[in-house]
Design an enzyme around this catalytic site. Structure first.
Site, PDB file in Angstrom:
ATOM      1  N   TYR A  68       0.893  -1.153  -0.058  1.00 18.00           N
ATOM      2  CA  TYR A  68       0.070   0.007  -0.245  1.00 18.00           C
ATOM      3  C   TYR A  68       0.757   1.608   0.115  1.00 18.00           C
ATOM      4  O   TYR A  68       0.727   2.109  -0.645  1.00 18.00           O
ATOM      5  CB  TYR A  68      -1.052   0.132   0.987  1.00 18.00           C
ATOM      6  CG  TYR A  68      -1.874  -0.632   0.466  1.00 18.00           C
ATOM      7  CD1 TYR A  68      -2.973   0.073   0.006  1.00 18.00           C
ATOM      8  CD2 TYR A  68      -2.288  -2.128   1.378  1.00 18.00           C
ATOM      9  CE1 TYR A  68      -3.956  -1.093  -0.277  1.00 18.00           C
ATOM     10  CE2 TYR A  68      -3.588  -2.575   0.776  1.00 18.00           C
ATOM     11  CZ  TYR A  68      -4.331  -2.741  -0.377  1.00 18.00           C
ATOM     12  OH  TYR A  68      -5.998  -3.042  -0.219  1.00 18.00           O
ATOM     13  N   GLN A 102     -14.716   2.419  -8.090  1.00 11.98           N
ATOM     14  CA  GLN A 102     -14.179   1.450  -7.640  1.00 11.98           C
ATOM     15  C   GLN A 102     -12.903   1.352  -7.422  1.00 11.98           C
ATOM     16  O   GLN A 102     -11.825   0.586  -6.604  1.00 11.98           O
ATOM     17  CB  GLN A 102     -14.607  -0.024  -8.353  1.00 11.98           C
ATOM     18  CG  GLN A 102     -15.402  -0.665  -8.498  1.00 11.98           C
ATOM     19  CD  GLN A 102     -15.369  -1.777  -9.482  1.00 11.98           C
ATOM     20  OE1 GLN A 102     -15.241  -2.620  -9.459  1.00 11.98           O
ATOM     21  NE2 GLN A 102     -15.539  -0.486 -11.312  1.00 11.98           N
ATOM     22  N   VAL A 104      -9.556   3.869  -5.522  1.00 12.03           N
ATOM     23  CA  VAL A 104      -9.117   4.161  -4.538  1.00 12.03           C
ATOM     24  C   VAL A 104      -8.303   4.945  -4.371  1.00 12.03           C
ATOM     25  O   VAL A 104      -7.754   5.349  -3.200  1.00 12.03           O
ATOM     26  CB  VAL A 104      -8.715   2.707  -3.272  1.00 12.03           C
ATOM     27  CG1 VAL A 104      -9.730   1.452  -3.376  1.00 12.03           C
ATOM     28  CG2 VAL A 104      -7.354   1.703  -4.089  1.00 12.03           C
ATOM     29  N   HIS A 120     -14.667   0.932  -2.840  1.00 10.78           N
ATOM     30  CA  HIS A 120     -14.306   0.462  -1.874  1.00 10.78           C
ATOM     31  C   HIS A 120     -12.729   1.033  -1.571  1.00 10.78           C
ATOM     32  O   HIS A 120     -11.866   0.123  -1.047  1.00 10.78           O
ATOM     33  CB  HIS A 120     -13.522  -0.530  -3.796  1.00 10.78           C
ATOM     34  CG  HIS A 120     -14.100  -1.576  -3.808  1.00 10.78           C
ATOM     35  ND1 HIS A 120     -13.580  -2.096  -5.250  1.00 10.78           N
ATOM     36  CD2 HIS A 120     -15.011  -2.676  -3.880  1.00 10.78           C
ATOM     37  CE1 HIS A 120     -14.208  -2.729  -5.365  1.00 10.78           C
ATOM     38  NE2 HIS A 120     -15.488  -2.977  -5.215  1.00 10.78           N
ATOM     39  N   CYS A 132     -11.302  -1.018  17.317  1.00 13.11           N
ATOM     40  CA  CYS A 132     -11.735  -0.777  18.795  1.00 13.11           C
ATOM     41  C   CYS A 132     -12.751   0.116  18.828  1.00 13.11           C
ATOM     42  O   CYS A 132     -13.231   0.662  17.364  1.00 13.11           O
ATOM     43  CB  CYS A 132     -10.292   0.000  19.102  1.00 13.11           C
ATOM     44  SG  CYS A 132     -10.005   1.745  18.418  1.00 13.11           S
ATOM     45  N   CYS A 156      -5.835   2.386  20.193  1.00 13.15           N
ATOM     46  CA  CYS A 156      -5.999   1.334  20.843  1.00 13.15           C
ATOM     47  C   CYS A 156      -3.827   0.644  20.627  1.00 13.15           C
ATOM     48  O   CYS A 156      -3.758  -0.141  21.168  1.00 13.15           O
ATOM     49  CB  CYS A 156      -7.041   0.537  20.947  1.00 13.15           C
ATOM     50  SG  CYS A 156      -6.386   0.460  19.277  1.00 13.15           S
ATOM     51  N   SER A 194     -13.140  -3.973 -15.228  1.00 14.07           N
ATOM     52  CA  SER A 194     -12.910  -4.915 -16.259  1.00 14.07           C
ATOM     53  C   SER A 194     -14.586  -5.892 -15.447  1.00 14.07           C
ATOM     54  O   SER A 194     -14.959  -7.027 -16.558  1.00 14.07           O
ATOM     55  CB  SER A 194     -12.341  -5.862 -15.125  1.00 14.07           C
ATOM     56  OG  SER A 194     -11.868  -6.198 -13.669  1.00 14.07           O
TER      57      SER A 194
HETATM   58  P1  NAD Z   1      -9.341  -4.002 -13.249  1.00  6.38           P
HETATM   59  O1  NAD Z   1      -7.645  -3.621 -12.819  1.00  6.38           O
HETATM   60  O2  NAD Z   1      -9.881  -5.494 -12.778  1.00  6.38           O
HETATM   61  O3  NAD Z   1      -9.811  -3.699 -14.580  1.00  6.38           O
HETATM   62  C1  NAD Z   1      -9.381  -2.516 -15.165  1.00  6.38           C
HETATM   63  C2  NAD Z   1     -10.288  -2.178 -16.472  1.00  6.38           C
HETATM   64  O4  NAD Z   1      -9.606  -1.335 -17.377  1.00  6.38           O
HETATM   65  C3  NAD Z   1     -10.131  -3.668 -17.711  1.00  6.38           C
HETATM   66  O5  NAD Z   1     -11.509  -3.388 -18.176  1.00  6.38           O
HETATM   67  C4  NAD Z   1      -9.288  -2.572 -18.872  1.00  6.38           C
HETATM   68  O6  NAD Z   1      -9.240  -4.016 -20.129  1.00  6.38           O
HETATM   69  C5  NAD Z   1     -10.153  -1.669 -18.885  1.00  6.38           C
HETATM   70  N1  NAD Z   1      -8.619  -0.307 -18.762  1.00  6.38           N
HETATM   71  C6  NAD Z   1      -7.688  -0.588 -18.926  1.00  6.38           C
HETATM   72  N2  NAD Z   1      -6.976   0.955 -19.415  1.00  6.38           N
HETATM   73  C7  NAD Z   1      -8.061   1.584 -19.750  1.00  6.38           C
HETATM   74  C8  NAD Z   1      -7.986   2.677 -20.489  1.00  6.38           C
HETATM   75  N3  NAD Z   1      -7.344   4.118 -20.542  1.00  6.38           N
HETATM   76  N4  NAD Z   1      -9.739   3.069 -20.792  1.00  6.38           N
HETATM   77  C9  NAD Z   1     -10.583   2.854 -21.001  1.00  6.38           C
HETATM   78  N5  NAD Z   1     -10.964   1.387 -19.929  1.00  6.38           N
HETATM   79  C10 NAD Z   1      -9.411   1.116 -19.521  1.00  6.38           C
HETATM   80  O7  NAD Z   1      -9.783  -3.339 -12.295  1.00  6.38           O
HETATM   81  P2  NAD Z   1     -11.284  -2.183 -11.818  1.00  6.38           P
HETATM   82  O8  NAD Z   1     -12.348  -3.451 -12.428  1.00  6.38           O
HETATM   83  O9  NAD Z   1     -11.625  -1.353 -11.226  1.00  6.38           O
HETATM   84  O10 NAD Z   1     -11.567  -3.831 -10.364  1.00  6.38           O
HETATM   85  C11 NAD Z   1     -10.833  -3.773  -9.617  1.00  6.38           C
HETATM   86  C12 NAD Z   1     -10.883  -3.680  -8.289  1.00  6.38           C
HETATM   87  O11 NAD Z   1      -9.382  -3.340  -8.484  1.00  6.38           O
HETATM   88  C13 NAD Z   1     -11.244  -3.221  -7.605  1.00  6.38           C
HETATM   89  O12 NAD Z   1     -11.795  -3.095  -6.494  1.00  6.38           O
HETATM   90  C14 NAD Z   1     -10.897  -1.414  -7.186  1.00  6.38           C
HETATM   91  O13 NAD Z   1     -10.751  -0.744  -6.252  1.00  6.38           O
HETATM   92  C15 NAD Z   1      -8.983  -2.291  -7.594  1.00  6.38           C
HETATM   93  N6  NAD Z   1      -7.647  -0.934  -8.613  1.00  6.38           N
HETATM   94  C16 NAD Z   1      -8.055  -0.205  -8.348  1.00  6.38           C
HETATM   95  C17 NAD Z   1      -7.134   1.320  -8.331  1.00  6.38           C
HETATM   96  C18 NAD Z   1      -7.425   2.709  -8.965  1.00  6.38           C
HETATM   97  O14 NAD Z   1      -7.995   2.535  -6.918  1.00  6.38           O
HETATM   98  N7  NAD Z   1      -7.028   3.072  -9.556  1.00  6.38           N
HETATM   99  C19 NAD Z   1      -6.302   0.305  -9.938  1.00  6.38           C
HETATM  100  C20 NAD Z   1      -6.135  -0.792  -9.600  1.00  6.38           C
HETATM  101  C21 NAD Z   1      -7.198  -1.232  -8.692  1.00  6.38           C
END
Ligand code: NAD
Length: 249
Positions: A68, A102, A104, A120, A132, A156, A194
């Site tokens: 992280y 979604q 973060v 998320h 806590c 805590c 995705s």
């Molecule tokens: P994912 O990584 O599963 O999928 C990413 C999707 O974005 C894919 O379908 C891909 O084809 C598409 N993509 C990639 N580049 C793109 C662009 N330039 N334009 C349009 N589409 C594009 O991510 P998700 O579906 O968001 O879900 C997975 C989990 O990943 C979530 O819970 C999220 O919290 C977390 N996540 C968050 C971040 C962030 O905060 N930036 C980064 C990675 C993963």
């Protein structure tokens, strides 16, 4: 890019009284934030799905915090892109526009969007791993790098955990109900996800059942592509710029 789909979506957006957009990692990809599915999503050869779980944190909190910390350092160096800025503009318009994300990373907020529904959670928030009383409410911490690792709960002194929803955990009930409420809209747009992480992926079905016009923007086809009314292939930032251009004409 099928231009007729982009113009169809642009005119639907013009006519709608309520619009809800759900964004995923693909919206932040043009800012340089790796998605979970691309090759850069790996960290020290670990897949994100192996790291973003309560079990992984319980067995090695320091390693999970290092991951992280790495993501926080990376995101701190990234800037919101055109997609974040256009969505911020929509969210501040007179029409009801709700942004559910979604992601973060906090980039929607940095682009100026208020009231983002953070499905998320946020990597900029922490909470008590032992839940806590005071520490189960998330607190903000924007320090980059975080020090010391792993951080502790200030109430805590137990371990603190990232304020995110991990695989296998439930969505916060008020976040889920606000999202289901927002899915009752005229146009529901899903961008850069995705469409396989539940329950976020099912919001489009809720919207469709409620009679919304549904659309998807993604670089590639997803499980949602055949279910939405319009699936547009392309990069989120480019397509949103094109939609804005058509709406301005
Ligand atoms: P994912 O990584 O599963 O999928 C990413 C999707 O974005 C894919 O379908 C891909 O084809 C598409 N993509 C990639 N580049 C793109 C662009 N330039 N334009 C349009 N589409 C594009 O991510 P998700 O579906 O968001 O879900 C997975 C989990 O990943 C979530 O819970 C999220 O919290 C977390 N996540 C968050 C971040 C962030 O905060 N930036 C980064 C990675 C993963």
């Amino acid at each position: 890019m099928p231009t007729n789909d982009v113009s169809d979506l642009a005119s639907r957006l013009d006519d709608a009284r309520s619009v809800t957009v759900i964004t995923g990692a693909g919206v932040s990809a043009p800012s340089g934030v790796p998605t979970f599915r691309d090759d850069h999503g790996l960290w020290k050869n670990h897949r994100p799905e192996e790291l973003a779980t309560p079990q992984a944190f319980a067995s090695d909190p320091t390693m999970i915090w290092e991951w992280y910390n790495w993501r926080r350092e990376l995101v701190a160096q990234c800037q919101p892109n055109a997609a974040h800025h256009i969505l911020a503009k929509w969210a501040s318009s007179a029409r009801v526009t709700t942004i559910i994300t979604q992601n973060v990373d906090g980039l929607h907020e940095r682009a100026g969007t208020d009231g983002v529904i953070r499905f998320h959670g946020s990597i900029w928030e922490l909470r008590c791993w032992k839940e806590c009383d005071a520490g189960k409410i998330a607190w903000q911490d924007s320090a980059v790098p975080l020090h010391p690792l792993p951080p502790r709960c200030p109430y805590c002194d137990e371990l603190a955990r990232p304020g995110v929803v991990w695989f296998g955990e439930h969505i916060t009930p008020d976040v889920l109900s606000a999202s289901l409420h927002a899915a009752r809209c005229e146009v529901f747009l899903t961008i850069g996800t995705s469409a396989i992480v539940q329950p976020a992926a099912s919001l489009v079905h809720t919207a469709k059942q409620g009679g919304a016009f549904t659309a998807e923007i993604n670089l590639e086809p997803t499980p949602s592509s055949t279910e939405v009314d319009i699936a547009i292939q392309g990069s989120a930032d480019h397509i949103l710029v094109e939609i804005e251009r058509q709406r301005d004409n």
